[in-house]
Each structure stands twice: as C-alpha cells, then as structure tokens.
Scaffold this motif. Sequence first.
Motif, PDB file in Angstrom:
ATOM      1  N   VAL A 144      55.871  31.898  17.605  1.00 35.75           N
ATOM      2  CA  VAL A 144      56.610  32.625  18.711  1.00 35.75           C
ATOM      3  C   VAL A 144      55.692  33.296  19.768  1.00 35.75           C
ATOM      4  O   VAL A 144      54.545  33.528  19.579  1.00 35.75           O
ATOM      5  CB  VAL A 144      57.546  33.825  18.199  1.00 35.75           C
ATOM      6  CG1 VAL A 144      58.473  33.160  17.047  1.00 35.75           C
ATOM      7  CG2 VAL A 144      56.774  34.916  17.443  1.00 35.75           C
ATOM      8  N   ARG A 145      56.190  33.323  20.883  1.00 33.95           N
ATOM      9  CA  ARG A 145      55.407  33.547  22.138  1.00 33.95           C
ATOM     10  C   ARG A 145      56.171  34.862  22.565  1.00 33.95           C
ATOM     11  O   ARG A 145      55.384  35.497  23.426  1.00 33.95           O
ATOM     12  CB  ARG A 145      55.682  32.737  23.391  1.00 33.95           C
ATOM     13  CG  ARG A 145      55.370  31.287  23.199  1.00 33.95           C
ATOM     14  CD  ARG A 145      55.391  30.342  24.025  1.00 33.95           C
ATOM     15  NE  ARG A 145      54.913  29.027  24.060  1.00 33.95           N
ATOM     16  CZ  ARG A 145      53.957  28.584  24.902  1.00 33.95           C
ATOM     17  NH1 ARG A 145      53.546  29.408  25.602  1.00 33.95           N
ATOM     18  NH2 ARG A 145      53.301  27.508  24.485  1.00 33.95           N
ATOM     19  N   ARG A 146      57.343  35.186  22.160  1.00 28.30           N
ATOM     20  CA  ARG A 146      57.911  36.845  22.616  1.00 28.30           C
ATOM     21  C   ARG A 146      58.415  37.454  21.163  1.00 28.30           C
ATOM     22  O   ARG A 146      58.977  36.998  20.431  1.00 28.30           O
ATOM     23  CB  ARG A 146      59.118  36.556  23.414  1.00 28.30           C
ATOM     24  CG  ARG A 146      58.605  35.697  24.804  1.00 28.30           C
ATOM     25  CD  ARG A 146      59.880  35.275  25.605  1.00 28.30           C
ATOM     26  NE  ARG A 146      59.422  34.946  26.739  1.00 28.30           N
ATOM     27  CZ  ARG A 146      59.061  33.717  26.967  1.00 28.30           C
ATOM     28  NH1 ARG A 146      59.444  32.622  25.915  1.00 28.30           N
ATOM     29  NH2 ARG A 146      58.698  32.814  28.027  1.00 28.30           N
ATOM     30  N   LEU A 147      57.823  38.706  21.317  1.00 31.77           N
ATOM     31  CA  LEU A 147      58.295  39.562  20.100  1.00 31.77           C
ATOM     32  C   LEU A 147      58.897  40.761  20.306  1.00 31.77           C
ATOM     33  O   LEU A 147      58.440  41.840  20.995  1.00 31.77           O
ATOM     34  CB  LEU A 147      56.879  39.784  19.268  1.00 31.77           C
ATOM     35  CG  LEU A 147      56.818  40.821  18.173  1.00 31.77           C
ATOM     36  CD1 LEU A 147      57.405  39.975  17.114  1.00 31.77           C
ATOM     37  CD2 LEU A 147      55.388  41.283  17.791  1.00 31.77           C
ATOM     38  N   PRO A 148      60.322  40.899  20.118  1.00 36.13           N
ATOM     39  CA  PRO A 148      60.991  42.070  20.015  1.00 36.13           C
ATOM     40  C   PRO A 148      60.089  43.256  19.281  1.00 36.13           C
ATOM     41  O   PRO A 148      59.710  42.940  18.009  1.00 36.13           O
ATOM     42  CB  PRO A 148      62.317  41.877  19.656  1.00 36.13           C
ATOM     43  CG  PRO A 148      62.446  40.522  20.052  1.00 36.13           C
ATOM     44  CD  PRO A 148      61.117  39.889  19.612  1.00 36.13           C
ATOM     45  N   VAL A 149      59.961  44.469  19.973  1.00 33.71           N
ATOM     46  CA  VAL A 149      59.472  45.633  19.088  1.00 33.71           C
ATOM     47  C   VAL A 149      60.371  46.486  18.872  1.00 33.71           C
ATOM     48  O   VAL A 149      61.363  46.991  19.760  1.00 33.71           O
ATOM     49  CB  VAL A 149      58.486  46.149  20.070  1.00 33.71           C
ATOM     50  CG1 VAL A 149      57.687  47.531  19.419  1.00 33.71           C
ATOM     51  CG2 VAL A 149      57.263  45.085  20.428  1.00 33.71           C
ATOM     52  N   THR A 150      60.595  47.097  17.517  1.00 29.43           N
ATOM     53  CA  THR A 150      61.397  48.012  17.285  1.00 29.43           C
ATOM     54  C   THR A 150      60.874  49.468  16.773  1.00 29.43           C
ATOM     55  O   THR A 150      59.709  49.535  16.538  1.00 29.43           O
ATOM     56  CB  THR A 150      62.393  47.336  15.967  1.00 29.43           C
ATOM     57  OG1 THR A 150      61.545  47.227  14.851  1.00 29.43           O
ATOM     58  CG2 THR A 150      63.039  46.203  16.379  1.00 29.43           C
ATOM     59  N   GLU A 151      61.903  50.408  16.662  1.00 36.06           N
ATOM     60  CA  GLU A 151      61.701  51.909  16.226  1.00 36.06           C
ATOM     61  C   GLU A 151      62.879  51.889  15.494  1.00 36.06           C
ATOM     62  O   GLU A 151      64.009  52.177  16.036  1.00 36.06           O
ATOM     63  CB  GLU A 151      61.223  52.802  17.287  1.00 36.06           C
ATOM     64  CG  GLU A 151      59.871  52.571  17.824  1.00 36.06           C
ATOM     65  CD  GLU A 151      59.541  53.744  18.655  1.00 36.06           C
ATOM     66  OE1 GLU A 151      60.202  54.391  19.179  1.00 36.06           O
ATOM     67  OE2 GLU A 151      58.439  53.448  19.564  1.00 36.06           O
ATOM     68  N   GLU A 152      62.807  52.284  14.127  1.00 39.93           N
ATOM     69  CA  GLU A 152      63.907  52.678  13.468  1.00 39.93           C
ATOM     70  C   GLU A 152      64.948  51.547  13.345  1.00 39.93           C
ATOM     71  O   GLU A 152      66.116  51.881  13.466  1.00 39.93           O
ATOM     72  CB  GLU A 152      64.569  54.054  13.538  1.00 39.93           C
ATOM     73  CG  GLU A 152      63.335  55.162  13.509  1.00 39.93           C
ATOM     74  CD  GLU A 152      63.741  56.506  13.660  1.00 39.93           C
ATOM     75  OE1 GLU A 152      65.127  56.772  13.894  1.00 39.93           O
ATOM     76  OE2 GLU A 152      62.999  57.425  13.685  1.00 39.93           O
ATOM     77  N   GLY A 153      64.622  50.391  13.680  1.00 46.08           N
ATOM     78  CA  GLY A 153      65.532  49.109  13.462  1.00 46.08           C
ATOM     79  C   GLY A 153      66.286  48.946  14.730  1.00 46.08           C
ATOM     80  O   GLY A 153      66.897  47.982  15.033  1.00 46.08           O
TER      81      GLY A 153
END
Length: 138
Positions: free
Chosen positions: A97-106
């Motif tokens: 993957v070239r793009r990665l969504p970043v999460t906090e507490e889902g």
Amino acid sequence: MTTLKDIMTSDLTTTDAGATLKEVASLMREQDIGNVLIMDGDQLRGILTDRDIVIRAVAYGHDLGSAASDYASGNVLTLDSQTDVQAAAEQMAQRQVRRLPVTEEGRVVGIVSLADLATRTGGGADEKALQGISQPTI
C-alpha cells in the motif's frame, strides 16, 4: 522513536459512500490530491485514488455518475498514530500500500503516504522496507 502521528497529514479529504466518481474526481482536482477516504459517519469504508478511477472505471467506460464506493479499495490497512514509522513501513511493504490511514481509538485522524515515510522520517523508515512497497511479490 518517530511515530505516525509525527509525520501524518491531519487535513483529510473525505466523502460519503453516495458520492459519484465525478464528484470525487472534482474534489481531487480542487484540492490537488490523489486520494479520498470513503466514510460512513466516523467509520472508514474505503479509499479511492485517482488511479482507481482511471483503471477501474474510466478504462472500462463506466459511467462517472456511478457510486465512488463501488470502485474504492475496501478492507483498508490502518495503523494507530503511536505506531513507529519503521513498523508502518514494513506493514505497508508487506501489504503493498502507498497510503495509510492513521487512527486513534478507532477513528481516522490522519493519513501517511509512501512519500511521507521517505521524506519526513529523518531516517526513521528503513529504505529497504520502503523499496518493498509496490514491488511485485514472487
């Protein structure tokens, strides 16, 4: 330790699942971006890239009034904002993957691209791991 939170872009461009391909393409043009997150409320449902629009829709002559969500990649890899950039680079290479969504507490709070890992890490992401992204697997 450099984390994803340190290098992520927090200015996200999102749309709901009912948006059309044309609407998403126009949004990409207006914002000079190459991807839009498809959301259902606070839940990430997919990611649509400019390449997805061209390869999955336009190349087959599909109607640009079609739902963008039908052409988005689902089951998107996400990682927590406290993830080390090296671990993120390895995960991105493994999943191609070239793009990665970043999460906090889902909840999605940012996005990191391959370019971010290459330029914003100050050496925190292993070059070998970065080279593994978008390489054919044997």
